[in-house]
Design a protein around this motif. Structure first.
Motif, PDB file in Angstrom:
ATOM      1  N   THR A  98      24.163  15.772  20.084  1.00 33.65           N
ATOM      2  CA  THR A  98      25.571  15.676  20.524  1.00 33.65           C
ATOM      3  C   THR A  98      26.576  14.874  19.724  1.00 33.65           C
ATOM      4  O   THR A  98      25.995  13.813  18.867  1.00 33.65           O
ATOM      5  CB  THR A  98      25.888  14.861  21.852  1.00 33.65           C
ATOM      6  OG1 THR A  98      25.500  13.750  21.737  1.00 33.65           O
ATOM      7  CG2 THR A  98      24.964  15.715  23.048  1.00 33.65           C
ATOM      8  N   LEU A  99      27.808  15.022  19.367  1.00 30.50           N
ATOM      9  CA  LEU A  99      28.731  14.457  18.594  1.00 30.50           C
ATOM     10  C   LEU A  99      29.053  13.075  18.850  1.00 30.50           C
ATOM     11  O   LEU A  99      28.555  12.057  17.990  1.00 30.50           O
ATOM     12  CB  LEU A  99      29.996  15.173  18.355  1.00 30.50           C
ATOM     13  CG  LEU A  99      31.156  14.545  17.695  1.00 30.50           C
ATOM     14  CD1 LEU A  99      30.843  14.160  16.269  1.00 30.50           C
ATOM     15  CD2 LEU A  99      32.771  15.302  17.950  1.00 30.50           C
ATOM     16  N   LEU A 100      29.181  12.821  20.282  1.00 33.31           N
ATOM     17  CA  LEU A 100      29.666  11.428  20.750  1.00 33.31           C
ATOM     18  C   LEU A 100      28.159  10.572  21.012  1.00 33.31           C
ATOM     19  O   LEU A 100      28.281   9.427  20.662  1.00 33.31           O
ATOM     20  CB  LEU A 100      30.147  11.338  21.904  1.00 33.31           C
ATOM     21  CG  LEU A 100      31.840  12.026  21.719  1.00 33.31           C
ATOM     22  CD1 LEU A 100      32.453  12.081  23.049  1.00 33.31           C
ATOM     23  CD2 LEU A 100      32.451  11.696  20.590  1.00 33.31           C
ATOM     24  N   ARG A 105      31.743  10.543  15.220  1.00 35.08           N
ATOM     25  CA  ARG A 105      32.853  10.810  14.592  1.00 35.08           C
ATOM     26  C   ARG A 105      32.878   9.917  13.473  1.00 35.08           C
ATOM     27  O   ARG A 105      32.926   8.765  13.464  1.00 35.08           O
ATOM     28  CB  ARG A 105      34.031  10.892  15.318  1.00 35.08           C
ATOM     29  CG  ARG A 105      34.054  11.690  16.564  1.00 35.08           C
ATOM     30  CD  ARG A 105      35.485  12.195  17.163  1.00 35.08           C
ATOM     31  NE  ARG A 105      36.337  12.675  16.143  1.00 35.08           N
ATOM     32  CZ  ARG A 105      37.476  13.463  16.263  1.00 35.08           C
ATOM     33  NH1 ARG A 105      38.027  13.330  17.751  1.00 35.08           N
ATOM     34  NH2 ARG A 105      38.162  13.826  15.450  1.00 35.08           N
ATOM     35  N   ASP A 129      33.647  16.949  22.952  1.00 37.01           N
ATOM     36  CA  ASP A 129      32.377  16.606  22.570  1.00 37.01           C
ATOM     37  C   ASP A 129      31.713  18.060  22.088  1.00 37.01           C
ATOM     38  O   ASP A 129      32.207  18.965  22.447  1.00 37.01           O
ATOM     39  CB  ASP A 129      31.404  15.989  23.450  1.00 37.01           C
ATOM     40  CG  ASP A 129      30.432  15.355  23.111  1.00 37.01           C
ATOM     41  OD1 ASP A 129      30.178  15.206  21.766  1.00 37.01           O
ATOM     42  OD2 ASP A 129      29.397  14.825  23.727  1.00 37.01           O
ATOM     43  N   THR A 131      27.547  19.792  21.228  1.00 36.38           N
ATOM     44  CA  THR A 131      26.223  19.620  21.102  1.00 36.38           C
ATOM     45  C   THR A 131      25.908  21.086  20.461  1.00 36.38           C
ATOM     46  O   THR A 131      26.067  21.968  20.724  1.00 36.38           O
ATOM     47  CB  THR A 131      25.510  19.340  22.328  1.00 36.38           C
ATOM     48  OG1 THR A 131      23.989  18.956  22.119  1.00 36.38           O
ATOM     49  CG2 THR A 131      25.742  20.519  23.397  1.00 36.38           C
ATOM     50  N   HIS A 148      30.987  23.413  23.093  1.00 42.61           N
ATOM     51  CA  HIS A 148      31.945  22.232  23.238  1.00 42.61           C
ATOM     52  C   HIS A 148      32.249  22.226  24.525  1.00 42.61           C
ATOM     53  O   HIS A 148      31.956  23.032  25.572  1.00 42.61           O
ATOM     54  CB  HIS A 148      33.162  22.856  22.378  1.00 42.61           C
ATOM     55  CG  HIS A 148      33.324  22.777  20.997  1.00 42.61           C
ATOM     56  ND1 HIS A 148      32.773  23.914  20.255  1.00 42.61           N
ATOM     57  CD2 HIS A 148      33.180  21.637  20.168  1.00 42.61           C
ATOM     58  CE1 HIS A 148      33.045  23.791  18.990  1.00 42.61           C
ATOM     59  NE2 HIS A 148      33.055  22.368  18.993  1.00 42.61           N
ATOM     60  N   ALA A 155      32.016  13.969  28.423  1.00 46.20           N
ATOM     61  CA  ALA A 155      31.114  14.143  27.329  1.00 46.20           C
ATOM     62  C   ALA A 155      29.394  14.531  27.675  1.00 46.20           C
ATOM     63  O   ALA A 155      29.373  14.518  28.865  1.00 46.20           O
ATOM     64  CB  ALA A 155      30.742  12.821  26.422  1.00 46.20           C
TER      65      ALA A 155
END
Length: 227
Positions: A98-100, A105, A129, A131, A148, A155
């Motif tokens: 996942t991004l978060l 970021r 967020d 993944t 997304h 998130a």
């Protein structure tokens, strides 16, 4: 087992069932993605098969209320600045990142101009967020699943990722089956074309004796014999 657990298992089994139907379903992985959107409260989800030799997308399926936003991403060729995919492509496979929760970021001062465009697209469309996971590799092909969530949702949690990771072996097998059936469909299409071009009457049967195709000359001969 309580009612909630039974309902969760039912939804999980429906997702798996749709996965294994993809190889023969006329819409491929689309039904699976549609259910994934509703079960995981997604803004969008995309599954694409990329040819690493020609650098072209061989097949793609998208679903969710923000598919138009995803199409905008593709049309503007923002993939070149997608550091999330770059991270995932080099990370250990067979799991979602996942991004978060995993990637984080990046500070804008460290981004390239293309990466800044991706971040701007992300924020302008109120995304929260994302993944993604590499779900299959076959020779010169790679398949990736990305999804997304926007600011209307939360998130991706550890629980979400654990469930998605449980699906990966099934997604991988479904991807492999889809590619195998695709080869069979292509071979059958080639045989149909060949039979159609023959100057004499011809019929094609499978190993069980079922008729697969017949050319126009054979049809005409059959009609003559019946007159």
């Amino acid at each position: 087992m309580d009612t909630i657990e039974k309902a969760s298992l039912l939804r999980f089994s429906e997702l798996i069932e749709l996965l294994y139907q993809a190889s023969t379903h006329p819409h491929g992985f689309q039904p699976f993605l549609e259910l994934l959107v509703s079960e995981f409260n997604l803004a969008d989800v995309a599954l694409h098969i990329h040819n690493t030799t020609s650098n072209a997308v061989e097949a793609a399926w998208i679903a969710g209320p923000k598919t138009d936003v995803l199409i905008e991403f593709v049309e503007n060729n923002l993939e070149e600045g997608n550091y999330i995919h770059d991270y995932i492509d080099n990370a250990p496979p067979s799991r979602f990142y996942t991004l978060l929760g995993d990637i984080g970021r990046r500070d804008s001062q460290y981004l390239t101009p293309r990466q800044k465009l991706v971040d701007q697209w992300f924020d302008d469309n109120q995304m929260l967020d994302v993944t993604s996971a590499v779900i299959g590799r076959l020779e010169n092909q790679i398949a990736m699943l990305s999804m997304h969530r926007d600011i209307s949702a939360q998130a991706f949690s550890r629980s979400d990722v654990l469930i998605l990771n449980e699906l990966i072996p099934h997604i991988q097998r479904a991807f492999s089956l889809y590619q195998q059936f695709k080869e069979i469909r292509n071979e059958t299409a080639n045989l149909h074309h060949l039979i159609a071009q023959l100057p004499h009457g011809a019929l094609l049967y499978d190993s069980k004796g079922a008729l697969l195709c017949v050319n126009q000359k054979a049809i005409e001969l059959g009609e003559l014999m019946m007159t």
